[in-house]
Design an enzyme around this catalytic site. Structure first.
Site, mmCIF file in Angstrom:
data_model
loop_
_atom_site.group_PDB
_atom_site.id
_atom_site.type_symbol
_atom_site.label_atom_id
_atom_site.label_comp_id
_atom_site.label_asym_id
_atom_site.label_seq_id
_atom_site.Cartn_x
_atom_site.Cartn_y
_atom_site.Cartn_z
ATOM 1 N N GLU A 404 -2.981 4.396 -17.738
ATOM 2 C CA GLU A 404 -3.331 4.943 -19.072
ATOM 3 C C GLU A 404 -2.856 3.984 -20.175
ATOM 4 O O GLU A 404 -2.426 4.410 -21.248
ATOM 5 C CB GLU A 404 -2.722 6.338 -19.307
HETATM 6 C C1 LIG Z 1 -2.028 3.777 -8.719
HETATM 7 C C2 LIG Z 1 -2.955 3.308 -9.775
HETATM 8 C C3 LIG Z 1 -4.017 4.108 -10.165
HETATM 9 C C4 LIG Z 1 -4.926 3.665 -11.132
HETATM 10 N N1 LIG Z 1 -6.021 4.423 -11.439
HETATM 11 C C5 LIG Z 1 -7.009 3.873 -12.181
HETATM 12 C C6 LIG Z 1 -8.258 4.558 -12.336
HETATM 13 O O1 LIG Z 1 -8.464 5.658 -11.843
HETATM 14 N N2 LIG Z 1 -9.233 3.931 -13.034
HETATM 15 C C7 LIG Z 1 -9.060 2.709 -13.606
HETATM 16 O O2 LIG Z 1 -9.991 2.205 -14.224
HETATM 17 N N3 LIG Z 1 -7.872 2.057 -13.503
HETATM 18 C C8 LIG Z 1 -6.867 2.594 -12.802
HETATM 19 N N4 LIG Z 1 -5.670 1.934 -12.654
HETATM 20 C C9 LIG Z 1 -5.491 0.637 -13.275
HETATM 21 C C10 LIG Z 1 -4.482 0.643 -14.401
HETATM 22 O O3 LIG Z 1 -5.021 1.290 -15.520
HETATM 23 C C11 LIG Z 1 -4.063 -0.806 -14.666
HETATM 24 O O4 LIG Z 1 -3.271 -1.208 -13.565
HETATM 25 C C12 LIG Z 1 -3.332 -0.967 -15.973
HETATM 26 O O5 LIG Z 1 -4.193 -0.797 -17.047
HETATM 27 C C13 LIG Z 1 -2.678 -2.346 -16.087
HETATM 28 O O6 LIG Z 1 -3.585 -3.355 -15.793
HETATM 29 P P1 LIG Z 1 -3.187 -4.490 -14.746
HETATM 30 O O7 LIG Z 1 -2.704 -3.833 -13.524
HETATM 31 O O8 LIG Z 1 -4.305 -5.438 -14.624
HETATM 32 O O9 LIG Z 1 -1.956 -5.220 -15.409
HETATM 33 P P2 LIG Z 1 -2.025 -6.408 -16.459
HETATM 34 O O10 LIG Z 1 -2.965 -6.086 -17.543
HETATM 35 O O11 LIG Z 1 -2.209 -7.686 -15.715
HETATM 36 O O12 LIG Z 1 -0.551 -6.363 -17.054
HETATM 37 C C14 LIG Z 1 0.564 -6.981 -16.399
HETATM 38 C C15 LIG Z 1 1.750 -6.927 -17.361
HETATM 39 O O13 LIG Z 1 1.435 -7.686 -18.539
HETATM 40 C C16 LIG Z 1 1.557 -6.857 -19.687
HETATM 41 N N5 LIG Z 1 0.526 -7.192 -20.644
HETATM 42 C C17 LIG Z 1 -0.810 -7.281 -20.461
HETATM 43 N N6 LIG Z 1 -1.430 -7.586 -21.592
HETATM 44 C C18 LIG Z 1 -0.480 -7.685 -22.540
HETATM 45 C C19 LIG Z 1 -0.489 -7.969 -23.929
HETATM 46 N N7 LIG Z 1 -1.597 -8.177 -24.621
HETATM 47 N N8 LIG Z 1 0.694 -8.011 -24.559
HETATM 48 C C20 LIG Z 1 1.857 -7.785 -23.921
HETATM 49 N N9 LIG Z 1 1.927 -7.488 -22.628
HETATM 50 C C21 LIG Z 1 0.768 -7.441 -21.934
HETATM 51 C C22 LIG Z 1 1.409 -5.427 -19.183
HETATM 52 O O14 LIG Z 1 2.024 -4.501 -20.044
HETATM 53 C C23 LIG Z 1 2.091 -5.515 -17.828
HETATM 54 O O15 LIG Z 1 3.471 -5.396 -17.978
HETATM 55 C C24 LIG Z 1 -4.721 2.398 -11.738
HETATM 56 C C25 LIG Z 1 -3.620 1.621 -11.376
HETATM 57 C C26 LIG Z 1 -2.759 2.037 -10.396
HETATM 58 C C27 LIG Z 1 -1.627 1.125 -9.991
#
Ligand SMILES: Cc1cc2nc3c(=O)[nH]c(=O)nc-3n(C[C@H](O)[C@H](O)[C@H](O)COP(=O)(O)OP(=O)(O)OC[C@H]3O[C@@H](n4cnc5c(N)ncnc54)[C@H](O)[C@@H]3O)c2cc1C
Length: 592
Positions: A404
């Site tokens: 979220e």
């Molecule tokens: C169990 C689980 C269920 C999920 N369910 C769904 C679902 O139903 N549908 C769906 O669409 N997605 C889902 N997700 C995905 C989830 O929304 C994403 O994992 C989340 O948005 C973070 O994206 P990412 O994993 O690519 O991390 P990244 O975006 O790669 O982030 C990695 C780190 O970098 C930081 N970061 C990234 N960008 C910035 C910035 N601009 N400034 C500062 N810090 C930053 C983040 O805060 C984090 O600490 C799920 C994830 C999990 C693990």
């Protein structure tokens, strides 16, 4: 000027005072809401908690049948319009459902994803045919919903998605190609809201049904927690989606993705709150029965401190959650009364309070993490054992800071939205910020001491607001466009905002209880300890932010301002925490 219930806009708590009498408090749930709360608790106790191991082992068909049974009992239908088979209840009631079903570990994740991101995009952005076709089946639990936004290379940067859609030569289908990952309920859902870029650049929502040609899923992910929640990748290989399944307008998918998230963030806070209350009950129960050194560990001050702090943060979080839920409720009702369609009414209301939704998401998830972490500690070695449910709660909690919108993204967003609204004149921050600047230059007024109840706490919270206005105002003025690249400062401001919003919500709740003759020493203790601690945190964050960009006399003057605005009178928080812990220990469970 005194704010009235209906005039407070999103973010305005920062520059206006609120009255206790205008603040909704959970103690005012009506009979029906309490009945629904009890139903949710009962569902977890009878249907979910006895089979948590089977759920985590992903017994085939089990989660789907639990969602269906919840649907049969009407638990999925609370907030949905009656014309689609819903119960048409208000936003507070649906928040209660999210809270009280929220403590059910993986089951709660499935339910939240289904009723939230799995169903709401179609309800709010679907046309009549789409709503008629899908919503009744989703509300009844016959079908399960899921939401596919994230991709391997686009998580926080959701609009960077690579999945494409192109119109077929006969104009009947959009052909989707790409991949989604981390999709909750993905392994068994029937309907998916999926985002893809039409012709490679127009970000658009699509309704995809299980069974559509070219749509397949990967195996279940092996996760650290919420092991019973289905999480898979989705693959689209020339997947044929009928044109009538385009959701909303072509190129307007971002409206769906971002609007749904506002509601999702508040609901995540609610679910986290439900989990925190259960973790407290589990922990106090254990602390009362576990003996060391010939006494129950609940008798040790170190353990009392933990139990009290869990209660304090949870109660504070709840105060902010329901204060916001009622604002959204009121705003929605107002829009409906003005003749707005129901989808615009709720989405508009949630957008209005998007800042608060982001703050709540962070506070709720971090409160739960704190409670389960201390819960494990209270359980000692047993807390590390898979036999004890607190270890499951610990593992399951961690995801809440990631999805979220990660907590970093939500912190950044909350400040970004506040500053943007100020620039647009939507939030009249300039005047109050300038006043704070003038106050810094003036000789402090000492006046007569205000002896009215909670006068000191009110003044302190007013001071927190001044500290934010001072820090954010100076940062924006000094760094201008460079501020967005100074994330550490934005994080400081976000932390100050969270503490201020939550402290104020908590104080207003306790003041309201006081006015109604229902406040006890316990309520007063909770408010005092939270605000007393918040003063130090606000001061530290403000100081760190100012030290990062201010210099010389100006820096000294602003630091002095932060000290003045956050100066809390000495207070024996140890004794207050002991009283809170003793009350919890006497009740043997979270009872507030
Ligand atoms: C169990 C689980 C269920 C999920 N369910 C769904 C679902 O139903 N549908 C769906 O669409 N997605 C889902 N997700 C995905 C989830 O929304 C994403 O994992 C989340 O948005 C973070 O994206 P990412 O994993 O690519 O991390 P990244 O975006 O790669 O982030 C990695 C780190 O970098 C930081 N970061 C990234 N960008 C910035 C910035 N601009 N400034 C500062 N810090 C930053 C983040 O805060 C984090 O600490 C799920 C994830 C999990 C693990």
């Amino acid at each position: 000027m005194e704010a009235t219930k209906t005039t407070l806009k999103g973010g305005e708590w920062l520059i206006r005072e609120s009255e206790p009498a205008h603040t909704f408090i959970p103690e005012h749930f009506n009979e029906e809401q309490m009945m629904i709360r009890d139903m949710c608790n009962q569902y977890l106790d009878t249907e979910v908690f006895p089979i948590l191991d089977r759920i985590d082992d992903m017994e085939p068909g089990l989660m789907k049948s639990l969602v269906q049974r919840a649907g049969e009992q009407g638990l999925l239908a609370t907030s949905f319009p009656e014309e689609y088979g819903g119960l048409g209840k208000d936003f507070i009631t649906s928040t209660i459902v999210n809270e009280y079903l929220g403590a059910g570990h993986s089951f709660s994740v499935a339910i939240s994803a289904h009723t939230g991101i799995g169903t709401l995009p179609i309800l709010y952005f679907g046309n009549d045919e789409q709503k008629q076709k899908y919503i009744p089946k989703l509300i009844s639990g016959e079908w399960t919903g899921a939401y596919g936004l994230t991709e391997p290379n686009s998580g926080s940067d959701a609009l960077g998605a690579k999945t494409t859609a192109r119109l077929s030569d006969d104009g009947k289908y959009y052909i989707l190609n790409g991949q989604k990952c981390w999709i909750t309920n993905g392994g068994f859902a029937d309907v998916y809201t999926v985002f893809a870029k039409v012709d490679g650049d127009k970000f658009t929502g699509f309704i995809v049904e299980r069974g559509f040609e070219g749509f397949t899923q990967g195996p279940e992910e092996h996760k650290m927690g919420i092991k019973g929640s289905s999480t898979v990748q989705l693959y689209f290989q020339d997947c044929k989606v009928p044109v009538e399944n385009v959701l909303g307008d072509i190129g307007k998918g971002h409206k769906i993705a971002f609007n749904i998230l506002n509601i999702g963030r508040l609901k995540l806070c609610a679910a986290a709150l439900g989990g925190a209350k259960r973790a407290i009950s589990t922990s106090v129960e254990y602390a009362k029965t576990r003996e060391q050194f010939k006494t129950a560990i609940a008798n040790f001050g170190a353990i009392k401190h933990k139990l009290a702090e869990m209660v304090i943060r949870t109660y504070a979080c709840e105060s902010a959650l329901y204060r916001t839920a009622e604002w959204i409720d009121e705003k929605e009702k107002q829009a409906l009364a003005e003749g707005k369609p129901f989808n615009d009414a709720l989405l508009g209301a949630a957008e209005e309070f998007a800042i608060e939704c982001a703050l709540l998401k962070v506070h709720g998830s971090e409160t739960l993490d704190f409670c389960v972490d201390e819960g494990v500690q209270i359980h000692g070695g047993n807390g590390f054992s898979a036999e004890y449910n607190i270890s499951r709660a610990y593992r399951d909690s961690r995801i809440n800071r990631i999805y979220e919108g990660t907590n970093e993204i939500n912190r950044l967003l909350s400040v970004d939205m506040t500053l943007k609204r100020a620039m647009q004149g939507r939030l009249a921050m300039m005047g109050p910020a300038m006043k704070v600047g003038q106050e810094l230059l003036a000789i402090p007024e000492f006046g007569d001491a205000d002896e009215t109840p909670f006068a000191a706490e009110r003044k302190l919270i007013e001071g927190f607001k001044k500290a934010i206005l001072l820090t954010a105002g100076a940062a924006a003025q000094k760094l201008m466009m460079k501020l967005e690249h100074e994330q550490e400062i934005l994080m400081n401001i976000a932390d100050m905002s969270i503490d201020t919003f939550v402290s104020e919500s908590l104080l207003l709740r306790v003041m309201r209880l006081e006015q109604e003759g229902k406040a006890t020493q316990l309520h007063r203790d909770i408010a005092q300890v939270y605000i007393y601690d918040a003063a130090d945190r606000v001061a530290k964050a403000g100081k760190d932010a100012l030290n990062a960009f201010a210099e010389g006399d100006e820096q000294r003057m602003m630091l002095m301002g932060i000290r003045r605005f956050t100066k809390a009178a000495s207070f024996n928080s140890k004794e207050a925490r002991r009283r809170i812990a003793d009350a919890l220990i006497a009740e043997q469970k979270y009872f507030l």
